[in-house]
Design a protein around this motif. Structure first.
Motif, PDB file in Angstrom:
ATOM      1  N   UNK A   1       6.304  -5.239  -0.221  1.00 29.39           N
ATOM      2  CA  UNK A   1       6.666  -3.859  -0.564  1.00 29.39           C
ATOM      3  C   UNK A   1       6.027  -2.893   0.425  1.00 29.39           C
ATOM      4  N   UNK A   2       4.760  -3.109   0.742  1.00 25.76           N
ATOM      5  CA  UNK A   2       4.081  -2.277   1.726  1.00 25.76           C
ATOM      6  C   UNK A   2       4.727  -2.386   3.095  1.00 25.76           C
ATOM      7  N   UNK A   3       5.081  -3.584   3.488  1.00 27.84           N
ATOM      8  CA  UNK A   3       5.734  -3.783   4.781  1.00 27.84           C
ATOM      9  C   UNK A   3       7.117  -3.150   4.825  1.00 27.84           C
ATOM     10  N   UNK A   4       7.779  -3.071   3.691  1.00 25.29           N
ATOM     11  CA  UNK A   4       9.086  -2.414   3.627  1.00 25.29           C
ATOM     12  C   UNK A   4       8.968  -0.891   3.600  1.00 25.29           C
ATOM     13  N   UNK A   5       7.743  -0.381   3.549  1.00 21.54           N
ATOM     14  CA  UNK A   5       7.539   1.054   3.610  1.00 21.54           C
ATOM     15  C   UNK A   5       7.381   1.758   2.274  1.00 21.54           C
ATOM     16  N   UNK A   6       7.325   1.005   1.184  1.00 21.03           N
ATOM     17  CA  UNK A   6       7.066   1.630  -0.112  1.00 21.03           C
ATOM     18  C   UNK A   6       5.584   1.966  -0.213  1.00 21.03           C
ATOM     19  N   UNK A   7       5.274   3.073  -0.862  1.00 22.65           N
ATOM     20  CA  UNK A   7       3.883   3.407  -1.173  1.00 22.65           C
ATOM     21  C   UNK A   7       3.569   2.694  -2.493  1.00 22.65           C
ATOM     22  N   UNK A   8       2.648   1.747  -2.429  1.00 23.52           N
ATOM     23  CA  UNK A   8       2.414   0.859  -3.567  1.00 23.52           C
ATOM     24  C   UNK A   8       1.078   1.161  -4.224  1.00 23.52           C
ATOM     25  N   UNK A   9       1.127   1.285  -5.541  1.00 26.67           N
ATOM     26  CA  UNK A   9      -0.074   1.345  -6.367  1.00 26.67           C
ATOM     27  C   UNK A   9      -0.132   0.044  -7.145  1.00 26.67           C
ATOM     28  N   UNK A  10      -1.227  -0.672  -7.022  1.00 25.53           N
ATOM     29  CA  UNK A  10      -1.425  -1.896  -7.787  1.00 25.53           C
ATOM     30  C   UNK A  10      -2.219  -1.554  -9.041  1.00 25.53           C
ATOM     31  N   UNK A  11      -1.618  -1.807 -10.196  1.00 25.38           N
ATOM     32  CA  UNK A  11      -2.313  -1.630 -11.474  1.00 25.38           C
ATOM     33  C   UNK A  11      -3.185  -2.870 -11.670  1.00 25.38           C
ATOM     34  N   UNK A  12      -4.362  -2.846 -11.048  1.00 22.33           N
ATOM     35  CA  UNK A  12      -5.197  -4.046 -10.954  1.00 22.33           C
ATOM     36  C   UNK A  12      -5.617  -4.618 -12.292  1.00 22.33           C
ATOM     37  N   UNK A  13      -5.756  -3.772 -13.297  1.00 26.70           N
ATOM     38  CA  UNK A  13      -6.179  -4.283 -14.597  1.00 26.70           C
ATOM     39  C   UNK A  13      -4.998  -4.655 -15.499  1.00 26.70           C
ATOM     40  N   UNK A  14      -3.791  -4.643 -14.932  1.00 21.35           N
ATOM     41  CA  UNK A  14      -2.604  -5.158 -15.611  1.00 21.35           C
ATOM     42  C   UNK A  14      -2.105  -6.390 -14.851  1.00 21.35           C
TER      43      UNK A  14
ATOM     44  N   UNK B   1      -6.027  -3.859  -1.250  1.00 19.55           N
ATOM     45  CA  UNK B   1      -6.391  -2.438  -1.323  1.00 19.55           C
ATOM     46  C   UNK B   1      -6.707  -1.877   0.066  1.00 19.55           C
ATOM     47  N   UNK B   2      -6.098  -0.759   0.349  1.00 17.07           N
ATOM     48  CA  UNK B   2      -6.368  -0.068   1.599  1.00 17.07           C
ATOM     49  C   UNK B   2      -5.422  -0.421   2.718  1.00 17.07           C
ATOM     50  N   UNK B   3      -4.777  -1.577   2.641  1.00 17.89           N
ATOM     51  CA  UNK B   3      -3.816  -1.946   3.675  1.00 17.89           C
ATOM     52  C   UNK B   3      -2.393  -1.986   3.131  1.00 17.89           C
ATOM     53  N   UNK B   4      -2.200  -2.629   1.993  1.00 23.78           N
ATOM     54  CA  UNK B   4      -0.861  -2.761   1.425  1.00 23.78           C
ATOM     55  C   UNK B   4      -0.681  -1.909   0.172  1.00 23.78           C
ATOM     56  N   UNK B   5      -1.760  -1.649  -0.543  1.00 22.83           N
ATOM     57  CA  UNK B   5      -1.698  -0.925  -1.825  1.00 22.83           C
ATOM     58  C   UNK B   5      -2.910  -0.007  -1.951  1.00 22.83           C
ATOM     59  N   UNK B   6      -2.819   0.848  -2.935  1.00 24.05           N
ATOM     60  CA  UNK B   6      -3.986   1.533  -3.468  1.00 24.05           C
ATOM     61  C   UNK B   6      -4.162   0.991  -4.881  1.00 24.05           C
ATOM     62  N   UNK B   7      -5.304   0.415  -5.159  1.00 26.98           N
ATOM     63  CA  UNK B   7      -5.551  -0.178  -6.470  1.00 26.98           C
ATOM     64  C   UNK B   7      -6.112   0.865  -7.418  1.00 26.98           C
ATOM     65  N   UNK B   8      -5.489   0.960  -8.592  1.00 28.01           N
ATOM     66  CA  UNK B   8      -5.942   1.865  -9.650  1.00 28.01           C
ATOM     67  C   UNK B   8      -5.828   1.156 -10.991  1.00 28.01           C
ATOM     68  N   UNK B   9      -6.597   1.611 -11.962  1.00 25.28           N
ATOM     69  CA  UNK B   9      -6.482   1.103 -13.315  1.00 25.28           C
ATOM     70  C   UNK B   9      -5.263   1.728 -13.990  1.00 25.28           C
ATOM     71  N   UNK B  10      -4.822   1.103 -15.064  1.00 22.75           N
ATOM     72  CA  UNK B  10      -3.712   1.660 -15.824  1.00 22.75           C
ATOM     73  C   UNK B  10      -4.071   3.054 -16.337  1.00 22.75           C
ATOM     74  N   UNK B  11      -5.289   3.238 -16.816  1.00 27.23           N
ATOM     75  CA  UNK B  11      -5.704   4.570 -17.299  1.00 27.23           C
ATOM     76  C   UNK B  11      -5.586   5.616 -16.208  1.00 27.23           C
ATOM     77  N   UNK B  12      -5.995   5.277 -14.993  1.00 23.32           N
ATOM     78  CA  UNK B  12      -5.881   6.219 -13.871  1.00 23.32           C
ATOM     79  C   UNK B  12      -4.422   6.521 -13.546  1.00 23.32           C
ATOM     80  N   UNK B  13      -3.583   5.500 -13.582  1.00 27.09           N
ATOM     81  CA  UNK B  13      -2.163   5.701 -13.295  1.00 27.09           C
ATOM     82  C   UNK B  13      -1.522   6.590 -14.347  1.00 27.09           C
ATOM     83  N   UNK B  14      -1.815   6.347 -15.603  1.00 23.31           N
ATOM     84  CA  UNK B  14      -1.207   7.133 -16.687  1.00 23.31           C
ATOM     85  C   UNK B  14      -1.741   8.573 -16.703  1.00 23.31           C
ATOM     86  N   UNK B  15      -2.957   8.749 -16.230  1.00 21.79           N
ATOM     87  CA  UNK B  15      -3.532  10.110 -16.171  1.00 21.79           C
ATOM     88  C   UNK B  15      -2.878  10.941 -15.061  1.00 21.79           C
ATOM     89  N   UNK B  16      -2.204  10.231 -14.159  1.00 22.30           N
ATOM     90  CA  UNK B  16      -1.441  10.910 -13.106  1.00 22.30           C
ATOM     91  C   UNK B  16      -2.280  11.407 -12.002  1.00 22.30           C
TER      92      UNK B  16
END
Length: 184
Positions: free
Chosen positions: A123-136, A169-184
């Motif tokens: 996904x990162x290589x295809x140019x999508x900005x990826x957030x990994x919900x690491x705790x999911x 993290x940092x190369x292909x995705x930005x890793x965040x928790x589900x709580x952080x993602x839902x908080x926007x």
């Protein structure tokens, strides 16, 4: 537009063959993301692994290809079936993401060092900005008792998960928790 990609939340991962697992709350957290996406009518995409390996708990006819009920797709939600680690290979996922206007993608699923990692990288290589919900996401100890050099000690599933997330993290995705993602 932000899409949600749920990878391989299947009954086959309930099999004891996988060994010890980290993060038993992964599915509940993924269900929170799914509920949020549905409530906002945002694009979401389900992926399931159909193994071609004889005896796999994820093989056809085993029941292991069925989605975990809390994360099962609703009628009309797209489902992509794969037999390799990447959700993009052999599927129309990339084209469908682009057709839906998805530029930002949140990814969660099973297992962190395998299908999740491979799909995040692509996904990162295809140019999508990826957030990994690491705790999911979660990892298992299976196949971790012998390293590539046949000398490594058994690896803990939490260490496997942490290493996989750290490599992404940092190369292909930005890793965040589900709580952080839902908080926007």
């Amino acid at each position: 537009m932000q899409g949600l990609l749920l990878i391989d939340f299947q009954r086959g991962f309930e099999s004891p063959v996988w060994g010890a697992r980290n993060n038993p709350e992964a599915e509940e957290r993924a269900a929170r993301l799914l509920s949020h996406w549905r409530s906002l009518s945002l694009p979401l995409f389900h992926v399931r692994h159909i193994s071609t390996e004889p005896g796999s708990p994820l093989g056809p006819g085993t029941g292991g290809t069925e989605f975990i009920p809390a994360l099962a797709p609703l009628a009309g939600e797209p489902v992509y079936e794969k037999s390799v680690n990447s959700a993009f290979i052999g599927t129309s996922l990339e084209a469908d993401l682009r057709a839906a206007g998805v530029e930002d993608l949140v990814i969660c699923g099973l297992t962190t060092p395998h299908c999740v990692s491979t799909s995040c990288r692509m996904a990162g290589n295809y140019g999508f900005r990826v957030t990994l919900a690491h705790d999911a996401c979660a990892a298992f100890a299976a196949n971790a008792n012998t390293g590539w050099d046949r000398r490594l000690a058994p690896m803990d599933p939490e260490a496997i998960h942490a290493a996989a997330v750290s490599h992404l993290h940092g190369e292909f995705v930005t890793a965040h928790s589900v709580a952080e993602i839902l908080a926007g």
